[in-house]
Design a protein around this motif. Structure first.
Motif, mmCIF file in Angstrom:
data_model
loop_
_atom_site.group_PDB
_atom_site.id
_atom_site.type_symbol
_atom_site.label_atom_id
_atom_site.label_comp_id
_atom_site.label_asym_id
_atom_site.label_seq_id
_atom_site.Cartn_x
_atom_site.Cartn_y
_atom_site.Cartn_z
ATOM 1 N N VAL A 97 0.836 -1.208 0.000
ATOM 2 C CA VAL A 97 0.000 0.000 0.000
ATOM 3 C C VAL A 97 0.869 1.256 0.000
ATOM 4 O O VAL A 97 0.576 2.238 -0.693
ATOM 5 C CB VAL A 97 -0.954 -0.012 1.218
ATOM 6 C CG1 VAL A 97 -1.691 1.325 1.340
ATOM 7 C CG2 VAL A 97 -1.959 -1.155 1.089
ATOM 8 N N GLY A 98 1.962 1.256 0.766
ATOM 9 C CA GLY A 98 2.843 2.417 0.828
ATOM 10 C C GLY A 98 3.463 2.749 -0.525
ATOM 11 O O GLY A 98 3.545 3.924 -0.908
ATOM 12 N N THR A 99 3.892 1.739 -1.259
ATOM 13 C CA THR A 99 4.473 1.964 -2.578
ATOM 14 C C THR A 99 3.426 2.516 -3.538
ATOM 15 O O THR A 99 3.716 3.414 -4.346
ATOM 16 C CB THR A 99 5.058 0.654 -3.140
ATOM 17 O OG1 THR A 99 6.037 0.158 -2.223
ATOM 18 C CG2 THR A 99 5.718 0.874 -4.487
ATOM 19 N N LEU A 100 2.219 1.992 -3.451
ATOM 20 C CA LEU A 100 1.139 2.490 -4.319
ATOM 21 C C LEU A 100 0.875 3.972 -4.063
ATOM 22 O O LEU A 100 0.661 4.749 -5.006
ATOM 23 C CB LEU A 100 -0.141 1.679 -4.082
ATOM 24 C CG LEU A 100 -0.117 0.216 -4.541
ATOM 25 C CD1 LEU A 100 -1.420 -0.469 -4.168
ATOM 26 C CD2 LEU A 100 0.124 0.118 -6.039
ATOM 27 N N GLN A 101 0.892 4.376 -2.810
ATOM 28 C CA GLN A 101 0.635 5.777 -2.483
ATOM 29 C C GLN A 101 1.720 6.695 -3.040
ATOM 30 O O GLN A 101 1.424 7.829 -3.452
ATOM 31 C CB GLN A 101 0.521 5.934 -0.966
ATOM 32 C CG GLN A 101 -0.744 5.291 -0.397
ATOM 33 C CD GLN A 101 -0.815 5.356 1.116
ATOM 34 O OE1 GLN A 101 0.149 5.755 1.779
ATOM 35 N NE2 GLN A 101 -1.951 4.958 1.681
ATOM 36 N N ASN A 107 -6.506 3.893 -3.457
ATOM 37 C CA ASN A 107 -7.615 2.970 -3.223
ATOM 38 C C ASN A 107 -7.167 1.555 -3.603
ATOM 39 O O ASN A 107 -7.070 1.210 -4.785
ATOM 40 C CB ASN A 107 -8.839 3.379 -4.053
ATOM 41 C CG ASN A 107 -10.090 2.600 -3.643
ATOM 42 O OD1 ASN A 107 -10.039 1.400 -3.423
ATOM 43 N ND2 ASN A 107 -11.212 3.301 -3.564
ATOM 44 N N ALA A 108 -6.884 0.743 -2.587
ATOM 45 C CA ALA A 108 -6.363 -0.602 -2.824
ATOM 46 C C ALA A 108 -7.379 -1.498 -3.515
ATOM 47 O O ALA A 108 -7.014 -2.347 -4.339
ATOM 48 C CB ALA A 108 -5.941 -1.226 -1.494
ATOM 49 N N THR A 109 -8.650 -1.319 -3.212
ATOM 50 C CA THR A 109 -9.688 -2.150 -3.826
ATOM 51 C C THR A 109 -9.797 -1.874 -5.317
ATOM 52 O O THR A 109 -9.893 -2.798 -6.128
ATOM 53 C CB THR A 109 -11.048 -1.905 -3.150
ATOM 54 O OG1 THR A 109 -10.934 -2.189 -1.747
ATOM 55 C CG2 THR A 109 -12.126 -2.792 -3.750
ATOM 56 N N VAL A 110 -9.769 -0.597 -5.670
ATOM 57 C CA VAL A 110 -9.807 -0.234 -7.091
ATOM 58 C C VAL A 110 -8.579 -0.789 -7.801
ATOM 59 O O VAL A 110 -8.677 -1.352 -8.900
ATOM 60 C CB VAL A 110 -9.892 1.299 -7.255
ATOM 61 C CG1 VAL A 110 -9.679 1.701 -8.711
ATOM 62 C CG2 VAL A 110 -11.242 1.797 -6.764
#
Length: 210
Positions: A97-101, A107-110
């Motif tokens: 999640v941190g890398t995605l941000q 939005n992890a679900t998306v």
């Protein structure tokens, strides 16, 4: 005359019926080759199950960028876009999640339900790590560390595993500093496993966003 006929006719009928009743039946002789004189062996295994295993291998797409990302995805998740591992890493390439941000995905679900977004994020992350490691790529590609030739693709695969900062430490310590993920895979393994791919078509970018 009539009396004689009335006496003879019943006798004739009785004789005909008796002849049908005592007619001998035809007999058939079974050839010796068709006789069963002993038990026949069963032709399939008894109390035994034969299991054929199928070896699953990653798709071979050569040494191109596509080959690189699909080989890496197979190692990370067997290429499954919709998987979450036991540590909470998401999707085909197992992003945290941190890398995605860092790349503008909140939005992890998306993210998990959008394969096209996952592919885009992977490429952006490669470009980002290329920028961070650009000096180390120039310095170490072609050299050998612990007997393994260092390549750009190996460096970037290791950065995907352990982060660009840890890969810098590994290279600059000539392999003395090495880290493992929670499942026991280390930087050295990724540098070797994913060496030799051509990912020159992904340019380095500073702080790229989706």
């Amino acid at each position: 005359m009539r009396k004689w006929i009335s006496t003879v006719c019943p006798l004739i009928m009785i004789f005909i019926l008796i002849s049908f009743g005592f007619k001998t039946k035809e007999t058939f002789v079974v050839p010796e080759t068709l006789k069963v004189n002993e038990p026949t062996e069963v032709l399939f295994p008894k109390n035994k199950t034969i299991v054929k295993t199928t070896l699953v291998v990653p798709p071979f797409l050569g040494s191109s960028y596509i080959g690189f990302k699909e080989a890496l995805a197979f190692k990370e998740s067997s290429g499954n876009y919709f998987i979450i591992n036991t540590l909470g890493y998401l999707g085909k390439y197992q992003f945290g999640v941190g890398t995605l941000q860092l790349m503008g995905v909140y939005n992890a679900t998306v993210f998990l339900n959008d394969p096209a977004l996952q592919e885009k994020v992977f490429q952006i992350n490669i470009a980002r790590n290329k920028w961070i490691l650009r000096r180390d790529i120039n310095r170490f590609v072609g050299k050998r560390i612990r007997g393994v030739e260092i390549t750009e693709s190996g460096i970037l695969a290791a950065a995907h595993l352990a982060g660009a900062g840890n890969v810098k430490k590994y290279l600059r310590s000539y392999g003395k500093f090495d880290v493992k993920d929670a499942y026991g895979t280390n930087i050295a393994f990724y540098i070797k496993k994913f060496s030799g791919y051509d990912i020159s078509n992904v340019p380095p970018k500073r702080n790229p966003k989706v």
